[in-house]
Scaffold this motif. Sequence first.
Motif, PDB file in Angstrom:
ATOM      1  N   GLY A 144       6.174   5.369   2.947  1.00  4.37           N
ATOM      2  CA  GLY A 144       6.109   6.128   4.339  1.00  4.37           C
ATOM      3  C   GLY A 144       4.757   5.927   4.811  1.00  4.37           C
ATOM      4  N   SER A 145       3.798   5.897   3.936  1.00  2.76           N
ATOM      5  CA  SER A 145       2.462   5.705   4.571  1.00  2.76           C
ATOM      6  C   SER A 145       2.358   4.833   5.249  1.00  2.76           C
ATOM      7  CB  SER A 145       1.568   5.653   3.233  1.00  2.76           C
ATOM      8  OG  SER A 145       1.659   6.801   2.407  1.00  2.76           O
ATOM      9  N   LEU A 146       2.937   3.331   5.004  1.00  3.61           N
ATOM     10  CA  LEU A 146       2.932   2.307   6.070  1.00  3.61           C
ATOM     11  C   LEU A 146       3.232   2.540   7.318  1.00  3.61           C
ATOM     12  CD1 LEU A 146       3.655  -0.412   3.264  1.00  3.61           C
ATOM     13  CD2 LEU A 146       1.682   0.631   3.967  1.00  3.61           C
ATOM     14  N   ILE A 147       4.473   3.411   7.488  1.00  5.80           N
ATOM     15  CA  ILE A 147       5.151   3.770   8.834  1.00  5.80           C
ATOM     16  C   ILE A 147       3.935   4.588   9.516  1.00  5.80           C
ATOM     17  CG2 ILE A 147       6.794   5.354  10.007  1.00  5.80           C
ATOM     18  CD1 ILE A 147       8.670   4.823   7.417  1.00  5.80           C
ATOM     19  N   THR A 148       3.141   5.565   8.772  1.00  2.90           N
ATOM     20  CA  THR A 148       2.125   6.087   9.600  1.00  2.90           C
ATOM     21  C   THR A 148       1.206   5.025  10.036  1.00  2.90           C
ATOM     22  OG1 THR A 148       2.389   8.063   8.234  1.00  2.90           O
ATOM     23  CG2 THR A 148       0.204   8.173   9.247  1.00  2.90           C
ATOM     24  N   ALA A 149       0.719   4.282   8.932  1.00  2.00           N
ATOM     25  CA  ALA A 149      -0.100   3.051   9.588  1.00  2.00           C
ATOM     26  C   ALA A 149       0.287   2.499  10.776  1.00  2.00           C
ATOM     27  CB  ALA A 149      -0.360   2.098   8.570  1.00  2.00           C
ATOM     28  N   ARG A 150       1.536   1.930  10.646  1.00  2.00           N
ATOM     29  CA  ARG A 150       2.248   1.409  11.876  1.00  2.00           C
ATOM     30  C   ARG A 150       2.047   2.099  13.158  1.00  2.00           C
ATOM     31  NH1 ARG A 150       6.501  -0.380   9.605  1.00  2.00           N
ATOM     32  NH2 ARG A 150       8.201   1.070  10.376  1.00  2.00           N
ATOM     33  N   SER A 151       2.240   3.439  12.893  1.00  2.55           N
ATOM     34  CA  SER A 151       2.410   4.334  14.293  1.00  2.55           C
ATOM     35  C   SER A 151       0.750   4.245  14.736  1.00  2.55           C
ATOM     36  CB  SER A 151       2.595   5.864  13.665  1.00  2.55           C
ATOM     37  OG  SER A 151       4.093   5.997  13.451  1.00  2.55           O
ATOM     38  N   ALA A 152      -0.058   4.306  13.591  1.00  3.28           N
ATOM     39  CA  ALA A 152      -1.631   4.398  14.135  1.00  3.28           C
ATOM     40  C   ALA A 152      -1.843   3.017  14.964  1.00  3.28           C
ATOM     41  CB  ALA A 152      -2.437   4.540  13.136  1.00  3.28           C
ATOM     42  N   LEU A 153      -1.542   1.944  14.608  1.00  2.00           N
ATOM     43  CA  LEU A 153      -1.534   0.793  15.327  1.00  2.00           C
ATOM     44  C   LEU A 153      -0.979   0.914  16.568  1.00  2.00           C
ATOM     45  CD1 LEU A 153      -0.918  -1.840  12.613  1.00  2.00           C
ATOM     46  CD2 LEU A 153      -3.165  -1.433  13.652  1.00  2.00           C
ATOM     47  N   GLU A 154       0.237   1.150  16.892  1.00  2.00           N
ATOM     48  CA  GLU A 154       1.005   1.460  18.167  1.00  2.00           C
ATOM     49  C   GLU A 154       0.203   2.333  18.895  1.00  2.00           C
ATOM     50  OE1 GLU A 154       4.815   2.783  16.810  1.00  2.00           O
ATOM     51  OE2 GLU A 154       5.502   0.520  16.191  1.00  2.00           O
ATOM     52  N   GLY A 165      -2.684   2.709  19.073  1.00  2.00           N
ATOM     53  CA  GLY A 165      -4.222   2.068  19.385  1.00  2.00           C
ATOM     54  C   GLY A 165      -5.328   2.741  18.565  1.00  2.00           C
ATOM     55  N   ARG A 166      -4.960   3.285  17.210  1.00  2.00           N
ATOM     56  CA  ARG A 166      -5.890   4.009  16.427  1.00  2.00           C
ATOM     57  C   ARG A 166      -6.233   2.777  15.459  1.00  2.00           C
ATOM     58  NH1 ARG A 166      -4.624   6.967  20.213  1.00  2.00           N
ATOM     59  NH2 ARG A 166      -3.998   9.352  20.078  1.00  2.00           N
ATOM     60  N   GLU A 167      -7.545   3.249  14.740  1.00  2.00           N
ATOM     61  CA  GLU A 167      -7.930   2.396  13.706  1.00  2.00           C
ATOM     62  C   GLU A 167      -7.394   2.556  12.272  1.00  2.00           C
ATOM     63  OE1 GLU A 167     -10.227   0.259  14.031  1.00  2.00           O
ATOM     64  OE2 GLU A 167     -11.438   0.870  15.946  1.00  2.00           O
ATOM     65  N   VAL A 168      -7.187   1.596  11.780  1.00  2.00           N
ATOM     66  CA  VAL A 168      -6.254   1.655  10.473  1.00  2.00           C
ATOM     67  C   VAL A 168      -7.347   1.069   9.184  1.00  2.00           C
ATOM     68  CG1 VAL A 168      -4.278   0.537   9.004  1.00  2.00           C
ATOM     69  CG2 VAL A 168      -3.975   1.371  11.440  1.00  2.00           C
ATOM     70  N   PHE A 169      -7.165   1.602   7.961  1.00  2.00           N
ATOM     71  CA  PHE A 169      -8.188   1.376   6.988  1.00  2.00           C
ATOM     72  C   PHE A 169      -7.500   1.354   5.939  1.00  2.00           C
ATOM     73  CE2 PHE A 169     -10.423   3.787  10.417  1.00  2.00           C
ATOM     74  CZ  PHE A 169     -11.783   3.190  10.189  1.00  2.00           C
ATOM     75  N   ALA A 170      -7.877   0.550   4.919  1.00  2.00           N
ATOM     76  CA  ALA A 170      -7.100   0.686   3.507  1.00  2.00           C
ATOM     77  C   ALA A 170      -8.112   0.605   2.547  1.00  2.00           C
ATOM     78  CB  ALA A 170      -5.952  -0.482   3.754  1.00  2.00           C
ATOM     79  N   VAL A 171      -7.626   1.009   1.333  1.00  2.00           N
ATOM     80  CA  VAL A 171      -8.539   0.707   0.139  1.00  2.00           C
ATOM     81  C   VAL A 171      -7.740  -0.330  -0.628  1.00  2.00           C
ATOM     82  CG1 VAL A 171      -9.290   1.918  -2.013  1.00  2.00           C
ATOM     83  CG2 VAL A 171      -9.296   2.979   0.025  1.00  2.00           C
ATOM     84  N   PRO A 172      -8.370  -1.254  -1.015  1.00  2.00           N
ATOM     85  CA  PRO A 172      -7.972  -2.378  -1.915  1.00  2.00           C
ATOM     86  C   PRO A 172      -7.537  -1.880  -3.354  1.00  2.00           C
ATOM     87  CG  PRO A 172     -10.290  -2.776  -1.624  1.00  2.00           C
ATOM     88  CD  PRO A 172      -9.792  -1.595  -0.787  1.00  2.00           C
ATOM     89  N   GLY A 173      -6.937  -2.553  -4.114  1.00  2.00           N
ATOM     90  CA  GLY A 173      -6.450  -1.998  -5.377  1.00  2.00           C
ATOM     91  C   GLY A 173      -5.986  -3.404  -6.222  1.00  2.00           C
ATOM     92  N   PRO A 174      -5.754  -3.363  -7.241  1.00  2.00           N
ATOM     93  CA  PRO A 174      -5.695  -4.192  -8.384  1.00  2.00           C
ATOM     94  C   PRO A 174      -4.241  -4.901  -7.707  1.00  2.00           C
ATOM     95  CG  PRO A 174      -5.889  -2.140  -9.739  1.00  2.00           C
ATOM     96  CD  PRO A 174      -5.992  -1.699  -8.098  1.00  2.00           C
ATOM     97  N   ILE A 175      -4.000  -6.247  -7.856  1.00  2.00           N
ATOM     98  CA  ILE A 175      -3.011  -6.993  -7.415  1.00  2.00           C
ATOM     99  C   ILE A 175      -1.943  -6.953  -8.426  1.00  2.00           C
ATOM    100  CG2 ILE A 175      -4.450  -8.497  -6.285  1.00  2.00           C
ATOM    101  CD1 ILE A 175      -3.978 -10.452  -8.645  1.00  2.00           C
ATOM    102  N   THR A 176      -1.990  -6.247  -9.577  1.00  2.00           N
ATOM    103  CA  THR A 176      -1.083  -6.150 -10.573  1.00  2.00           C
ATOM    104  C   THR A 176      -0.431  -4.709 -10.482  1.00  2.00           C
ATOM    105  OG1 THR A 176      -2.779  -5.292 -12.233  1.00  2.00           O
ATOM    106  CG2 THR A 176      -2.126  -7.598 -12.514  1.00  2.00           C
ATOM    107  N   SER A 177      -0.810  -3.832  -9.632  1.00  2.00           N
ATOM    108  CA  SER A 177      -0.472  -2.324  -9.517  1.00  2.00           C
ATOM    109  C   SER A 177       0.507  -2.495  -8.211  1.00  2.00           C
ATOM    110  CB  SER A 177      -1.679  -1.521  -9.363  1.00  2.00           C
ATOM    111  OG  SER A 177      -1.221  -0.168  -8.828  1.00  2.00           O
ATOM    112  N   PRO A 178       1.586  -1.893  -8.480  1.00  2.00           N
ATOM    113  CA  PRO A 178       2.595  -1.925  -7.248  1.00  2.00           C
ATOM    114  C   PRO A 178       2.153  -0.731  -6.158  1.00  2.00           C
ATOM    115  CG  PRO A 178       3.857  -1.591  -9.443  1.00  2.00           C
ATOM    116  CD  PRO A 178       2.426  -1.506  -9.703  1.00  2.00           C
TER     117      PRO A 178
END
Length: 383
Positions: free
Chosen positions: A261-271, A273-286
Amino acid sequence: HKNIPRPYSCWLESNWPAKKIMQNDQLKFLLALIRNKNFGAVRVARIRNHFSDLEHAFKASAQELTEAGIEHKYAKDFVEARRSINPERELELLAQHQVEAIPYGDEQYPELLATIYDPPAVLFVRGTLPRPSSNYFSVVGTRKLTRYGEQTAFDLIYPIAQTGLVITSGLALGIDATAHKATLDASGTTVAVLASGLDEEHIGPKTNIPLAREIVARGGALISEFSIGTESFKSHFPFRNRIISGIAQGTLVIEAAERSGSLITARSALEQGREVFAVPGPITSPMSAGPNNLIKMGAHVVTEANDVLGVLGLTQSTSELPAPEPENEIETELIKNLNKQPLHVDDLIRATHLEPSIVTSTLTLMEMKGMVRHVGGMNYVKR
């Protein structure tokens, strides 16, 4: 959405002044209209654009509602349903639950939220809503956070909240709750957006009711577009998410599964016209799949608070006092073995060769002094 006609575009030029507080004799009929589950933001906007008086709108025939742009089926359904809707009762519920109703166009309505395609027809508020021009920043993420996610969320949000940004999230377990708590620890202001009514019976999750109370007590607010007494249904969350993103200058995602659901919020932000930020994490972590994919798609990478503040044109506060220095040999030994990575108390005992009772009691005192922080599960980090 710049080229899409907004539902309220006609209303803004109509007989309803955008900066005038709606009186109770009109507000009660607006509340009665949205009590009908089929009358969301877009349909209520059509009604307000068409009718110059909301009492007339509430009492209108199905034909009149159809002429206002309401589908005939929904118009007929409302004419039947309104027999059980009492406008006066809607005002009584507000007073009973200490909730304020702020209609779209009111001078208290958040300015940035008012610019989205489908702003809530009414914003219900419990607590103190920040001034309309306040700058909000939203934080979302998984309910099943890892220690990495919890520590990262606290370390990022604490300094961001100190700048005066209003931190917004959804009161859910996990990242949401951590963002609210970090803001409170920083003496900042936080707002929780709910997918239910704001009466305590329907605030959820139940384990976060004490947090909800603290948010209100500390000068923040709970907000929702759902009437008092409304349960939190799964279908409500996309509507809640578009408020979380729409009220803010930007949205930060900290830990989220690939389908979240967090990605739905991010998509809403893009639609929106808001800024979207993300914290990178270990590629082994789901739990890092979501933010890592957002970064691939162009989201701002965040590894420190200034990554957010720089994009938003803000600077980090220097008002935070440094952590107190150790006052004795035991505190010195414990601090020497702690850093920003959570360390279990058993590991501290082994590393320091101190008595368990001394370690636990000293850590409690050090936490009270602001030297260390307990991050759950008997794990501690250096402040």
